[in-house]
Structures are given as C-alpha cells and as structure tokens.
Design an enzyme around this catalytic site. Structure first.
Site, short mmCIF file in Angstrom:
data_model
loop_
_atom_site.label_atom_id
_atom_site.label_comp_id
_atom_site.label_asym_id
_atom_site.label_seq_id
_atom_site.Cartn_x
_atom_site.Cartn_y
_atom_site.Cartn_z
N LYS A 32 -7.42 -61.38 53.95
CA LYS A 32 -7.89 -60.72 52.73
C LYS A 32 -8.94 -59.67 53.09
CE LYS A 32 -8.99 -64.63 50.58
NZ LYS A 32 -9.32 -65.61 49.51
N GLY A 33 -9.43 -58.96 52.07
CA GLY A 33 -10.39 -57.89 52.29
C GLY A 33 -11.76 -58.39 52.70
N ILE A 46 -11.68 -45.28 59.30
CA ILE A 46 -12.92 -44.63 58.87
C ILE A 46 -14.14 -45.28 59.54
CG2 ILE A 46 -11.92 -43.85 56.72
CD1 ILE A 46 -13.36 -46.13 55.29
N GLY A 47 -13.88 -45.87 60.71
CA GLY A 47 -14.92 -46.59 61.41
C GLY A 47 -14.81 -48.09 61.27
N GLY A 95 -7.23 -52.31 52.98
CA GLY A 95 -6.57 -51.56 54.05
C GLY A 95 -6.02 -52.40 55.16
N ALA A 96 -6.84 -53.28 55.74
CA ALA A 96 -6.41 -54.05 56.91
C ALA A 96 -5.27 -54.99 56.56
CB ALA A 96 -7.59 -54.82 57.48
N GLY A 154 -14.38 -55.59 54.01
CA GLY A 154 -15.32 -54.49 54.17
C GLY A 154 -16.36 -54.39 53.08
N GLU A 155 -16.04 -54.82 51.87
CA GLU A 155 -16.97 -54.69 50.74
C GLU A 155 -17.68 -55.99 50.39
OE1 GLU A 155 -14.90 -51.18 48.15
OE2 GLU A 155 -13.78 -53.03 48.39
N GLY A 187 -16.63 -43.20 55.06
CA GLY A 187 -16.18 -42.72 53.76
C GLY A 187 -16.87 -43.44 52.62
#
Length: 724
Positions: A682-683, A463-464, A506-507, A685-686, A237
């Site tokens: 914490k996040g 989303i993968g 998300g996680a 992916g980005e 996504g």
C-alpha cells in the site's frame, strides 16, 4: 502478450511470497544514486539542445482584471502574450484547461507573458523592464470575508450531534487555523521545449506523464500523440508537479513561434506564486464522550479556499469518517472563492492538515476526560467503517499505538508541566497516523533479453522516492535475477502509461503492472522448459522445475516480452482501504523565549508489504520532517489587500533545517493486505506526515500547558500562552 488484472477480489496468497531471489523488501541502495551524486543525472533545466533560447515569465501585478497592453522589451527577441499561457495554470491531474476568457487575470503573480532572448540575462532584464497596463477590478482575497460554497456532495450527517454534545459527560468544541503551505520541491519548475514538424517534445519536471501529456496537448491545441514528455529525473514534487504549469506552456508556445528550442525555468519566487499551494484551513472540531471515554459525537467542519471555477478543494475531512467510532457525526465542507493563487494537492492532501488538527482535538479531549491519550484512541477504534459498515481491508492502528507506546517509553510521560530541566519544560505527545489508500490504472513493458538481462519500461516517474530501485527489485525478484541485471527506464511518455507519482499510489500501482509483465514472461519461460508456471522457480539466473535446472540464458533463443496492465476494481468499493501508524514526539520549550526544540520523534507505520526497507524509511523520515515544519515553522502569508504571497522564498517561508530535526526513528509493522493486488503493498509516501505535527503540538501542551490552535507554534504564540 499482456497480462491484465482488475482487482475485484482479495488475493490471499501473494505469488511474491513464493519467489526465490530474495531481493524484494531488502534495503537496496538507489540504482540511480551514483548518477545523482556525480552530477550525471541531468534535470530539465540542464538540457542544452542546439540553438537553445531562454524564456522568462512575466507575472501579473493586479489581483484580477484584464491585460490591456504590453510594451516593448529591448534586448529580447520576442515578447509572447498568448491567451493559452495566461489561461493554463497548474491543473493537477485534470486533462483539460480552464474555460474562462482570454487575458483574464485571476490572481496577483499569475503568468501573463514570456520574454525570450538569446541569453538568460537578457531575457531577465527585458522581463523586469517590461511595461504592462491593466484594467483592474475589485475582488475578494480573504477567505474569512466571503460567503462560502457548501457543495451538497461534500456534507454528511448521522444522528444528532447537537444532542450528543448536550448529553455527553465530556465535550470539546474548538477552532483551529492552519496556514497555506507550499511544496517547495528542491528542483524548481523548468521546461525545455522543441518542435520537429508538428511534434512537440518537452523535457520537464513532471510527476504524472500520461495526464500531463493530455494537458499540454489541450493547452497548445494539438493531439496527445503529437506530444512527447521526458522526465527521467525529477527533483521532488510533493504534488506541485502533478500537472503542467506555465513553464511548459510558455516554452512550447515560444519554441513553436520561433522555430528553435526554448527553455523556461521558474525562479523560486515564481514557483511559490505559480505552483499551487495547499489551502489555508479553518477547522472546527466537536467531540463528545461518556465517562469511559467512548466517543458519542464527532463533528468536523472545514473552510478552505480556491479560485472561482476550480473543482479541487482540500479534502480536510477525508479520514474523519472512518478513523474513530461515534454514533452521532457531522461533516461540513465549505469553499471560499477568493483571488489567491490556485490551491491544489500538496503532500497528503486532506489528512496532512485534517488529521493533524483532529489528533490535537483528541489529545485535548483526553485531558478533559482524565484519560491517557493513547487509551482514549484505543477505546474508539471501530471494528468496521462507521456509517457504511464496510469491513476494513486491514486495520493496524491499535497495534501501531501499542508498539509505539512501548518503543517510546510512553509510561515515563508525566502530567502537564511537571517535568523541567533548567529553563526548559519537557513534554511528550502522541498522535494517530492515517491515510486513505488506492490503486491507479498502470501499464508496464518488460523485455527479457537473450543474455538473461531484463529491461523495464514504463512512463512512471521517480521524484526522489526510489521508483527506479523498487521496480528493479520487483522485476529481479519475479524473474530470478540479480538487481544489477535489470535496467529500469522511466520518465518517457513513449513508454506504457503508468499511474505516475502521487497520492501514495505510485509504487503499488506501477509495481503491480511491472510484476504482471514479469509474470507473463514467467509463463513463457515455463512453456520453454515444459512445466506449469506454478511449478517454476527462477533464482540467480537459473531455471528450475522438479529435478531439471538450466541457466536462463541457455534456455532463451531470443527476447521474451511481457506487458502488464493493472486496473483498480471492486475492492476499491467493497472495503475501506487505509494505511495506519502512530507518531510520538518529545520536545523542550524554553520558559523565557518560547523556543521549541524537538528532541526525538518516533513513527510506527503499517503500509502492507514494504518493497524496499531503505527507501520506505526515507519516505517516512521526509514525512515526519514535513510534519515538524507544519507544527513549528511553515506558513505562507498573503497580503490582505491584494492576496499576493508575501513569503515567496526559502528565506521567508521557513522549512526545517538540519538543526531543527532530531534523530528520527522509524519502525514498520508486518502487514499483508490481500485487497490491494498481488503485491499486498500500500501507499507510504504521505502517511509519514499525517499526524506528525500533532504529536509535536500535543507534546508542547504536555510540557508547558500551552495549546496552540493557530499553526505554526512559533515562539511568540508560546510566550503569549505562557503569560496567560
């Protein structure tokens, strides 16, 4: 029963540190992996309900104006030109559609109709032959040619930056340009819609079901509880599927009108046009420092673009206020209203382009001041958030820089232009990595069956990124089960609404709601065996307290159900939450062709508790590859006459291929952030993209002395720099 948590205070002692199963954090392979590699994981375009019809979108051929008429489409069942379709484009996380009038075209390529036929080929042929007449109007399409808006709430200033620049020992004042980018997810946008009475079911690729459900209900004109969305598998996504798009609206309208299921799948070219882009940017960076390299002034001015009336604008300067310390600071945010395709969130909105440019500027200042680039960064890390004085929830930038320097052998780096291997200049570059962190409200339901198996249900999407696996590990850890005794059900809006996948929240958000649901079940198990929840140990399907140990399935007489509800709280405001890291790159530049080859890259990251080492590493590898593309290959080009996208497929928009990407190294720092809930996670992916491109661009300069300030650094720009 529901266990609710609002994160208003730090949680120093994470309950997960006292669990006994030992599966959380481990590199567990994806639970749905076998389904994907054998083709049994079906995606939106593979749905085949009985009586399926095929729809093909028709796109506007003018940059702005009105649709006057649409002709016939021989071979098609129907051509649907509906104001709801033309007005409702990608909306990100918004819950309501645009408010402009019907039939208004706002950019070339906008969806204006859908052609429906029994066969896909018939619909495609009819759509291509369709005659449309317009009333066109002149509109601005060049962001540099209009007077931009400067929203008052997006500007800030402290001290006197102009004076700091005048008084400084060393200064930098330069302008960078970054082009538009596309998410280009592997799975194109697709939607299959069917009605049962007044209830609409749509199977599509969505990142966030709860808000997408509200959007689609608003677009079609029904209530949210009349909409069911299904997105069990999503092929990427990167922000482009945060909200609904024309495929969902067109399929829903057509299916309602025709009384049969309708599927609309975008071509790759339509995805480029209709899925929002990352805005291009013009960024001016001003830096001032003393003889010791201490920053006295920081200025970051950004010009971005979007359609008129769209609230989102790329938050380029998002991390600038807190990454480095300086007494005099200025942030300027300007928005050019132009008629290009809608701009929205693409992976790591803000820092992806903002931190990349700022870290290039820091490298340039280090050279001007004669200070090692790593040392310059270390000397300017703040103790508290500048301007506000808020404490950081945790701060690992210095550790990430020092750890990366040691692992990458930074001490071997030579001065600019002094390392050659035949026709190749060799260089090394560094950049800090930083990304804001947040939690989003999230709910989950967990059912522990009488046989000791658990079922996790939430409308969270995968989303993968590994959501199925991570949520399964959290439930397994908390309930003392093997991972294969946990079934995770995702991507159905009938399930409790989760945070969704986006913004790197998300996680941690959905994972916390799953943990809370499991914690509620733990309390019920404790009551069954007669102990306090704190005295309960669950491991390998056994229940232990004191000297008592019993099989879990022998203790249960029926199902136990727990609901978890997470809400962000005061810690979102009382502390500055962020994730940290460092990027390192070694590259080679050909002295004759200007070709850049990345030889190796290293990333060091701190993101709180790592929930799954394998999926976390995979996210960082993907982010670093994104950064490589941003630095060297990716650019969305717009026609200056009408604003339409010229690079509309993967033949013209160059994402890195296997040969472009060297072996990538990823290392995680041990971190436990107490301000982000009981998971201490914490996040991530980005974070991997933020600054990755800057390390490559800085390495190019170290190799051959060329500074590229108009991204990407393609061979023509390198050659021009070498010649000058």
């Amino acid at each position: 029963m529901t266990r609710h948590l609002k994160v208003d205070a730090p949680i120093p002692d994470s309950p997960l540190d006292h669990m006994a199963q030992g599966v959380l954090g481990k590199p567990v392979s994806r639970l749905e992996g076998p389904l994907k590699v054998t083709g049994r994981a079906t995606y939106a375009a593979e749905a085949r309900p009985e009586g399926l019809l095929y729809g093909v979108l028709v796109q506007a051929a003018i940059p702005a104006g009105k649709v006057l008429s649409i002709g016939d489409a021989p071979g098609a069942m129907v051509v649907i030109h509906d104001p709801r379709l033309i007005r409702y484009a990608a909306q990100g996380m918004a819950t309501e559609g645009p408010t402009a009038g019907p039939d208004e075209v706002e950019y070339m390529g906008q969806a204006i109709a859908v052609v429906v036929a029994e066969a896909l080929e018939a619909a495609q042929a009819a759509a291509q032959a369709l005659q449309v007449t317009y009333e066109a109007k002149d509109v601005p399409v060049d962001p540099e040619a209009v007077e931009p808006e400067r929203p008052e709430d997006k500007q800030s200033a402290t001290g006197d930056l102009d004076r700091a620049m005048q008084d400084a020992s060393h200064t930098l004042d330069q302008i960078w340009h970054t082009p538009s980018h596309t998410a280009a997810a592997m799975e194109p946008h697709a939607a299959t819609a069917e009605w049962s009475g007044d209830t609409l079911t749509v199977r599509a690729g969505y990142q966030m079901l709860a808000t997408s459900r509200e959007q689609l209900a608003d677009a079609v004109g029904i209530k949210p509880d009349q909409v069911r969305l299904l997105a069990p598998y999503v092929g990427g996504g990167f922000g482009s599927k945060l909200g609904i798009n024309a495929d969902s609206v067109a399929a829903a309208i057509a299916a309602q009108q025709l009384g049969r299921p309708v599927q609309v799948v975008m071509t790759r070219q339509q995805v480029f046009d209709l899925a929002h882009r990352r805005s291009e940017t013009r960024q001016r960076i001003r830096l001032a420092c003393d003889t010791q390299g201490k920053l006295t002034g920081i200025g970051h001015e950004a010009l971005v673009s979007n359609l008129p009336g769209v609230s989102f604008s790329e938050p380029v300067t998002q991390a600038t206020p807190f990454t480095y310390q300086a007494a005099h600071r200025q942030i300027v945010h300007a928005i050019a209203r132009v008629h290009r395709s809608c701009a929205g969130s693409v992976r790591a909105p803000g820092e992806a382009v903002g931190a990349t440019v700022f870290e290039c500027a820091m490298d340039e200042l280090a050279e001007t001041a004669g200070i090692d680039p790593v040392e310059l960064r270390l000397r300017n890390i703040p103790d508290t958030e500048p301007c506000t004085g808020r404490p950081f929830s945790s701060h690992k930038l210095a550790e990430a820089l020092r750890e990366g320097a040691a692992r990458f052998n930074w001490s071997d780096r030579r001065p600019t232009g002094q390392r050659r291997e035949g026709d190749w200049y060799i260089g090394m570059g560094v950049a800090s990595a930083v990304r804001v962190n947040s939690l989003i409200e999230s709910r989950a339901r967990v059912t522990l069956q009488a046989d000791g198996r658990a079922i996790v249900e939430t409308d969270m999407t995968d989303i993968g990124t590994g959501s199925y696996t991570i949520l399964g590990q959290i439930a397994a850890e908390t309930l003392g089960l093997a991972v294969d005794r946990v079934e995770v059900r995702l991507g159905d809006s009938d399930f409790p609404p989760a945070s969704g996948s986006g913004g790197s929240f998300g996680a941690a958000s959905s994972g916390t709601s799953v943990y809370l649901a499991c914690a509620e079940i733990r309390s019920q198990i404790a009551a069954l065996i007669g102990c306090d929840e704190a005295d309960l140990t669950l491991q390998n399907g056994q229940v232990r307290t004191g000297n008592v140990s019993r099989p879990l399935d022998a203790l249960l007489t029926g199902e136990l159900t727990g609901d978890g509800h997470l809400e962000p709280g005061k810690t979102e405001d009382t502390v500055r939450q962020a994730t940290w890291g460092s990027h390192w790159a070694e590259i080679a530049v050909n002295r004759w062709t200007g070709e850049v080859r990345v030889r190796r890259m290293l990333g060091v990251f701190a993101c709180g508790r790592v929930l799954n080492e394998k999926t976390a590493r995979s996210q960082c590898l993907g982010g670093m590859t994104f950064g490589l593309g941003m630095a060297l290959t990716e650019a969305m080009a717009h026609d200056p006459r009408d604003g339409h996208i010229v690079t509309r497929d993967l033949a013209e928009y160059h994402i890195p291929c296997h040969a472009d990407v060297p072996p990538l190294e990823v290392h995680f720092l041990t971190e436990s952030d107490t301000y982000v809930g009981p998971l201490h996670a914490k996040g991530l992916g980005e974070l991997g993209i933020c600054g990755a491109g800057a390390a490559i661009l800085n390495a190019i300069h170290n190799a051959c002395g060329v500074r590229v300030r108009e991204l990407p650094a393609t061979p023509d720009k390198i050659i021009a720099g070498l010649q000058s």
